[in-house]
Motif scaffolding. Structure first.
Motif: not given
Lengths: 150, 537
Positions: B197-202, B204-205, B297, B299-300
């Motif tokens: 949820d907190r990891a950002g748009e990339e 979540m996409k 965690n 991340s993209y």
């Protein structure tokens, strides 16, 4: 012979066919056939038809539900010598309605579409496409649905 | 056909029910354009099209258009002649069943299955995931007038406010509907991991929260496009999706990873030894399983997702499916003044599924009092059917408590099939009784260990051949000495059986249900196990 082991709080018993041959001495409570909480089959203890029986599929609830109920009620309570012979009109209405919804009540070619009051069978169109299949999985090996389905 | 079962009044329900599962030969091709309501294909109706199609009043108002709601609609219509039932759903779809979305639809060899959402049942017959084709329903505008009543579905609309004093609701487009009896069957939404949820748009996409038809279609497409998918979660949904994707992995050149904090698949449901056994099976479906995995965690980076675990392990993948539970939808609690349960979530209702006068709750969102097993909330398909049906009965004048215990099942590939009933929580003490392989079974030991032999015995030759063709190369002999091929597991609370798992034994659910209903303390559970005839097919 059976053998048994304990893994923490879980007990595991292995039994052969012979181990399970003798009838069980486990006691089950006798069921009350008039239990008001129990689900009933097609016919309720008082003789009425259980329209909510899963066995009827969507027949009593669909667009032709009323006609179906009228026809089948008539048949159920018919006291004629040829049971249901006094229900011709009801069955005709039902057929007429069902023909308007071929998607829901597909007509099979060899189906006796004229109400035969004579036979023991209450003629109907095929069951509707509706089902809640897993509301009645007890007799269906639900788990085999998966591999056999592919 | 209904014909035979309808006439034989003395036939017990369980037998009659079998005939119902045979649908007609052809599944109706349901397309969005066939839907009779004005709602457009994929998007919710805009407010300009608004109130014209919304009835002002519905004697029976069902909020939510899923399994529980449909079951209630059917029950109401069966019992109240001429009933007018309005279903209001956020989704753009007519009511459909969920289990095939993570099972049958993935195994269909029909290339159009994703589009038509039809699948072959175990008996070879096609059926659609939609409970009924569009022609079954009445349009919302006709609902008040149609002679014998009917069921109408208002799609793409959300009920955002409930006024219990005035017996009316307000929709997302501002329209108001008054009711006499109301069912809340709003289900829930998939939970997400906080770190995602907190990891950002990339990130979540590239994350799927799986629940609906659109999620299935989206994931199916993604599975053909990416090189690696990671499923986070080791429960029913996560394991089923892992197996479904794992089976395609070779053909698609797809890496399938499944990770979860427990020690094995279904770790919260099955006792450890069975959870381990299940994990091995999932592995054989081509899934790379990572247990004891707590995600710290995500991340993209460089066009990839990087998952970092608490213990430092790093996993690179293209797409994530989060299957970490369901959050029951209780947004109406505030405006309606309804109680929400703090232990289990969901709307708190009594044994008869009633929240307040004229308001019932069923399905995933209902936290109800089970007379036998205590207060609980159940997220399974059959429970949605059973509770929906019960709510419908009580909405039409019955006063019946939840009594017929619902069941559930899971398929994890051709080797693991189980059905279960009651409270099946691995933290409870269990007693498992399994069929011991005898000397005469030994020649089959190799196939027994993989489970294919057991399955083939009960199926026809044709099906057995299909199964064998689909399994991967013969698995290496399993290290463990015991084989949990088939058996029954009892879950105990204060020495009473509160849950039962039928492990690769089928058609025994009625006896399992009976044992739970009796709620007796049995001195010797092996004697109880005898009632199941586990050595027979």
């Amino acid at each position: 012979m059976s053998y048994c082991k304990q893994e923490g709080k879980d007990r595991i018993i292995f039994v052969t066919k012979e181990d399970h041959e003798a009838p069980s001495n486990a006691e089950l409570i006798e069921d009350d056939p008039n239990d008001p909480y129990e689900d009933h089959g097609l016919i309720l203890p008082n003789g009425d038809i259980n329209w909510n029986c899963p066995c009827l599929g969507g027949m009593a609830s669909g667009p032709c539900g009323q006609q179906f109920k009228d026809a089948f009620s008539c048949f159920h309570y018919s006291k004629e010598e040829v049971k249901g012979s006094d229900c011709v009109e009801n069955f005709r209405s039902m057929q007429e309605c069902m023909q308007k919804y071929p998607e829901l009540y597909p007509q099979e070619d060899d189906n006796d579409s004229a109400p035969s009051g004579g036979a023991d069978n209450a003629p109907t169109a095929s069951t509707s496409t509706d089902s809640l299949p897993t509301s009645s999985p007890d007799s269906t090996p639900a788990a085999t649905e998966n591999p056999a389905a592919s | 056909l209904v014909t035979e079962s309808v006439v034989e009044a003395s036939v017990p329900e369980s037998i009659i029910e079998v005939s119902v599962t045979e649908p007609v030969a052809e599944a109706p091709a349901v397309t969005q354009t066939a839907v009779s309501e004005p709602a457009p294909a994929a998007e919710p109706v805009e407010s300009t099209a608004a109130h014209s199609d919304v009835p002002e009043h519905a004697p029976y108002l069902l909020i939510g258009g899923g399994t529980a709601s449909f079951a209630a609609a059917r029950s109401i219509r069966a019992r109240d002649p001429g009933a007018r039932v309005l279903i209001v759903t956020e989704e753009s779809e007519l009511p459909y069943m969920r289990p095939p979305l993570s099972k049958e639809l993935w195994f269909s060899d029909d290339p159009k299955a994703t589009e038509t959402l039809s699948f072959k049942q175990w008996n070879g017959k096609e059926r659609s995931i939609y409970f009924q084709p569009p022609s079954f329903y009445v349009s919302p505008t006709d609902l008040a007038k149609v002679e014998n009543g009917g069921v109408a579905v208002l799609t793409g609309r959300k009920v955002v406010h409930m006024d219990v004093r005035e017996n009316k609701v307000k929709l997302s487009d501002g329209a108001e509907i008054s009711y006499e009896k109301c069912l809340i069957a709003t289900g829930g939404v998939p939970r997400n991991l906080q770190v995602i949820d907190r990891a950002g748009e990339e990130v979540m996409k590239r994350t799927t929260l799986f629940r609906k038809i659109e999620d299935f279609r989206s994931l199916e497409k993604i599975s053909r496009e990416v090189k690696s998918i990671t499923i986070i979660g080791g429960g029913f949904l996560g394991s089923e999706l892992a197996c479904a994707l794992g089976r395609r992995s070779t053909d698609l050149g797809l890496e399938v990873i499944q990770m979860f904090p427990e020690k094995g698949n279904m770790g919260k449901v099955l006792p450890e030894y069975l959870s381990n056994w299940t994990t091995e099976k999932v592995r054989k479906e081509g899934v790379n399983i990572i247990m004891d995995a707590v995600v710290k965690n995500v991340s993209y980076k460089n066009d990839k997702l990087e998952i970092k675990l608490k213990d430092g392990r790093l996993i690179e993948t293209d797409h994530v499916v989060a299957a970490v539970g369901l959050e029951p939808s209780v947004e109406l609690a505030k405006s309606a003044g309804l109680e929400v349960d703090s232990d289990f979530g969901g709307y708190r209702v009594n044994a008869e599924l009633q929240a307040r006068s004229n308001i019932w709750v069923a399905g995933d969102a209902a936290c109800f009092y089970d007379i036998k097993l205590g207060r609980r909330r159940v997220e399974h398909h059959d429970h949605a059917v059973v509770s929906g049906r019960l709510a419908g009965e009580n909405m039409t004048g019955a006063s019946k408590p939840y009594w017929h215990q619902s069941m559930f099942w899971s398929d994890l590939g051709p080797d693991v099939g189980y059905e279960a009933i009651g409270i099946v929580d691995s933290s409870l003490p269990t007693v498992g009784v399994f069929a011991k392989a005898t000397a005469k079974d030994t020649p089959k030991a190799a196939t027994e260990q993989s489970g294919t032999g057991i399955r083939s015995e009960s199926e026809t030759e044709a099906v057995a051949v299909t199964l064998k063709a689909e399994t991967t190369a013969p698995p290496p002999p399993v290290q463990q000495k015991e084989d949990y091929g088939k058996g029954v597991v009892f879950y105990l609370r204060d020495n009473v059986v509160v849950g039962i798992v039928l492990w690769n034994v089928f058609n025994r659910m009625p006896i399992a249900r009976k044992i739970i209903k009796d709620g007796e303390q049995h001195a010797d559970l092996n004697e109880v196990a005898k009632l199941f005839n586990i050595h027979e097919d």
